[in-house]
Scaffold this motif. Structure first.
Motif, PDB file in Angstrom:
ATOM      1  N   MET A 120      73.022  44.331  53.646  1.00  0.00           N
ATOM      2  CA  MET A 120      73.660  45.133  54.697  1.00  0.00           C
ATOM      3  C   MET A 120      72.616  46.054  55.333  1.00  0.00           C
ATOM      4  O   MET A 120      71.991  46.859  54.645  1.00  0.00           O
ATOM      5  CB  MET A 120      74.801  45.969  54.112  1.00  0.00           C
ATOM      6  N   GLU A 121      72.418  45.925  56.639  1.00  0.00           N
ATOM      7  CA  GLU A 121      71.464  46.761  57.354  1.00  0.00           C
ATOM      8  C   GLU A 121      72.111  48.095  57.735  1.00  0.00           C
ATOM      9  O   GLU A 121      73.309  48.163  58.019  1.00  0.00           O
ATOM     10  CB  GLU A 121      70.969  46.056  58.611  1.00  0.00           C
ATOM     11  N   LEU A 122      71.295  49.157  57.764  1.00  0.00           N
ATOM     12  CA  LEU A 122      71.823  50.482  58.071  1.00  0.00           C
ATOM     13  C   LEU A 122      72.361  50.565  59.488  1.00  0.00           C
ATOM     14  O   LEU A 122      73.481  51.032  59.723  1.00  0.00           O
ATOM     15  CB  LEU A 122      70.728  51.536  57.848  1.00  0.00           C
ATOM     16  N   PHE A 123      71.585  50.103  60.481  1.00  0.00           N
ATOM     17  CA  PHE A 123      71.971  50.257  61.879  1.00  0.00           C
ATOM     18  C   PHE A 123      72.764  49.062  62.386  1.00  0.00           C
ATOM     19  O   PHE A 123      72.423  48.425  63.371  1.00  0.00           O
ATOM     20  CB  PHE A 123      70.733  50.509  62.739  1.00  0.00           C
ATOM     21  N   THR A 124      73.841  48.761  61.678  1.00  0.00           N
ATOM     22  CA  THR A 124      74.820  47.765  62.099  1.00  0.00           C
ATOM     23  C   THR A 124      76.191  48.407  61.934  1.00  0.00           C
ATOM     24  O   THR A 124      76.323  49.472  61.316  1.00  0.00           O
ATOM     25  CB  THR A 124      74.737  46.494  61.235  1.00  0.00           C
ATOM     26  N   ALA A 131      79.821  51.795  56.155  1.00  0.00           N
ATOM     27  CA  ALA A 131      79.521  52.079  54.749  1.00  0.00           C
ATOM     28  C   ALA A 131      78.973  53.494  54.594  1.00  0.00           C
ATOM     29  O   ALA A 131      79.331  54.215  53.659  1.00  0.00           O
ATOM     30  CB  ALA A 131      78.530  51.055  54.199  1.00  0.00           C
ATOM     31  N   LEU A 132      78.106  53.915  55.526  1.00  0.00           N
ATOM     32  CA  LEU A 132      77.547  55.267  55.477  1.00  0.00           C
ATOM     33  C   LEU A 132      78.643  56.313  55.645  1.00  0.00           C
ATOM     34  O   LEU A 132      78.645  57.348  54.951  1.00  0.00           O
ATOM     35  CB  LEU A 132      76.484  55.425  56.564  1.00  0.00           C
ATOM     36  N   LEU A 133      79.587  56.056  56.547  1.00  0.00           N
ATOM     37  CA  LEU A 133      80.714  56.969  56.733  1.00  0.00           C
ATOM     38  C   LEU A 133      81.540  57.064  55.457  1.00  0.00           C
ATOM     39  O   LEU A 133      81.963  58.153  55.043  1.00  0.00           O
ATOM     40  CB  LEU A 133      81.580  56.501  57.904  1.00  0.00           C
ATOM     41  N   LYS A 134      81.781  55.917  54.802  1.00  0.00           N
ATOM     42  CA  LYS A 134      82.519  55.919  53.532  1.00  0.00           C
ATOM     43  C   LYS A 134      81.795  56.774  52.496  1.00  0.00           C
ATOM     44  O   LYS A 134      82.413  57.554  51.764  1.00  0.00           O
ATOM     45  CB  LYS A 134      82.659  54.493  52.997  1.00  0.00           C
ATOM     46  N   ILE A 135      80.475  56.609  52.411  1.00  0.00           N
ATOM     47  CA  ILE A 135      79.675  57.362  51.449  1.00  0.00           C
ATOM     48  C   ILE A 135      79.832  58.858  51.687  1.00  0.00           C
ATOM     49  O   ILE A 135      80.035  59.644  50.751  1.00  0.00           O
ATOM     50  CB  ILE A 135      78.189  56.954  51.544  1.00  0.00           C
ATOM     51  N   MET A 136      79.755  59.271  52.945  1.00  0.00           N
ATOM     52  CA  MET A 136      79.848  60.691  53.269  1.00  0.00           C
ATOM     53  C   MET A 136      81.220  61.244  52.923  1.00  0.00           C
ATOM     54  O   MET A 136      81.337  62.340  52.356  1.00  0.00           O
ATOM     55  CB  MET A 136      79.525  60.901  54.752  1.00  0.00           C
ATOM     56  N   VAL A 137      82.275  60.492  53.236  1.00  0.00           N
ATOM     57  CA  VAL A 137      83.640  60.949  52.922  1.00  0.00           C
ATOM     58  C   VAL A 137      83.813  61.083  51.416  1.00  0.00           C
ATOM     59  O   VAL A 137      84.337  62.085  50.908  1.00  0.00           O
ATOM     60  CB  VAL A 137      84.684  59.978  53.507  1.00  0.00           C
TER      61      VAL A 137
END
Length: 221
Positions: free
Chosen positions: A1-5, A11-17
Motif C-alpha cells: 500500500m503506497e502512502l500517496f494513494t 489508512a493514514l486517517l484510520k491510524i490518526m483516529v
C-alpha cells in the motif's frame, strides 16, 4: 500500500483516529508525571518524553509487524484483540488513571516513556492493523498524532466528553479493522470471498458496538 494513494490516505486517517481515541488517557498520565517539575523542566520532560514514547511505539510496531508477517495465526489473534479493544473503548470509557509525579527531570522523562509504552499496546495493535503492516504508514501516523495527543490532550478529552458518539465511531473503526485482520489470516482466508468479507466486517462492527451499548445499558440500571 503506497502512502500517496486513496487507500494509503484512508489508512493514514484510520491510524490518526485510532491513536487519538486510544491515547487520550496516555496524555493525561504524561501530564501527571511532569506536574511537579518547574515550568521550564516540565516542557523539557514532555518534549523528551514524547520523543522517547514515539521511539518506543515504533519499536513495538516494528516487532508486531515482523511477528504478524512471520507467525501464522497472529493476524487472527490480533484481529480478535482489536474487537476486544474496540469494545472496551466504548464500554469502559471514563476510567481513571493515577501515576506518581516525579520531581526530577530524568525521572519524569523515564516515567513518561514507560507509562506511554505500557499503555500503548492497544494503540500499536490498532495502528499496525490499520496500516496493514506498512511501516511507512505506521511511522507517518505516529509522528503526526503522538505530538498532537500530548499537547492537545485536554481538548480531545473534552470533545469526547461532550460528544460521546466519537467513541462509538472509533470503536466501529476498530471493529472493521479487526475484521480485516481476521479475514486475511492464513487459517481462515480461504473461507472468504468479496461478498462474505464485506458481510463479516459489518458483522464485526455491529457486534463490537452492539455489545458495548448493551453493557452501557445494563450499567445504567
Amino acid at each position: 500500500m503506497e502512502l500517496f494513494t486513496v487507500a494509503g490516505l484512508v489508512a493514514l486517517l484510520k491510524i490518526m483516529v485510532i491513536d487519538i481515541l486510544l491515547a487520550g488517557d496516555n496524555a493525561i498520565v504524561i501530564g501527571m508525571a511532569a506536574k511537579n517539575l518547574e515550568p521550564a523542566h516540565r516542557k523539557q520532560a514532555i518534549f523528551w518524553g514524547t520523543a522517547g514514547a514515539i521511539g518506543l511505539r515504533l519499536i513495538l510496531a516494528f516487532l508486531f509487524v515482523e511477528a504478524i508477517n512471520n507467525i501464522p495465526g497472529l493476524h487472527l489473534v490480533g484481529g480478535v484483540l482489536l474487537l476486544w479493544i474496540g469494545y472496551k473503548l466504548m464500554a469502559d470509557s471514563g476510567g481513571e488513571h493515577n501515576i506518581e509525579a516525579k520531581s526530577n527531570l530524568s525521572g519524569a522523562i523515564m516515567t513518561i516513556i514507560l507509562a506511554d509504552g505500557i499503555m500503548s499496546i492497544d494503540n500499536v495493535i490498532g495502528v499496525v492493523g490499520a496500516a496493514q503492516g506498512n511501516m511507512l504508514l505506521v511511522l507517518v501516523g505516529i509522528l503526526i498524532t503522538v505530538p498532537l495527543i500530548i499537547w492537545g490532550s485536554r481538548l480531545f478529552v473534552s470533545l469526547i466528553d461532550k460528544y460521546p458518539i466519537i467513541l462509538y465511531f472509533g470503536g466501529g473503526i476498530l471493529g472493521w479493522i479487526g475484521g480485516e485482520m481476521i479475514h486475511v489470516d492464513h487459517y481462515v482466508r480461504d473461507m472468504f470471498n468479496d461478498t462474505t468479507t464485506l458481510i463479516f466486517k459489518i458483522v464485526c462492527v455491529v457486534l463490537v458496538v452492539g455489545l458495548a451499548l448493551v453493557k452501557k445499558g445494563f450499567a445504567k440500571k
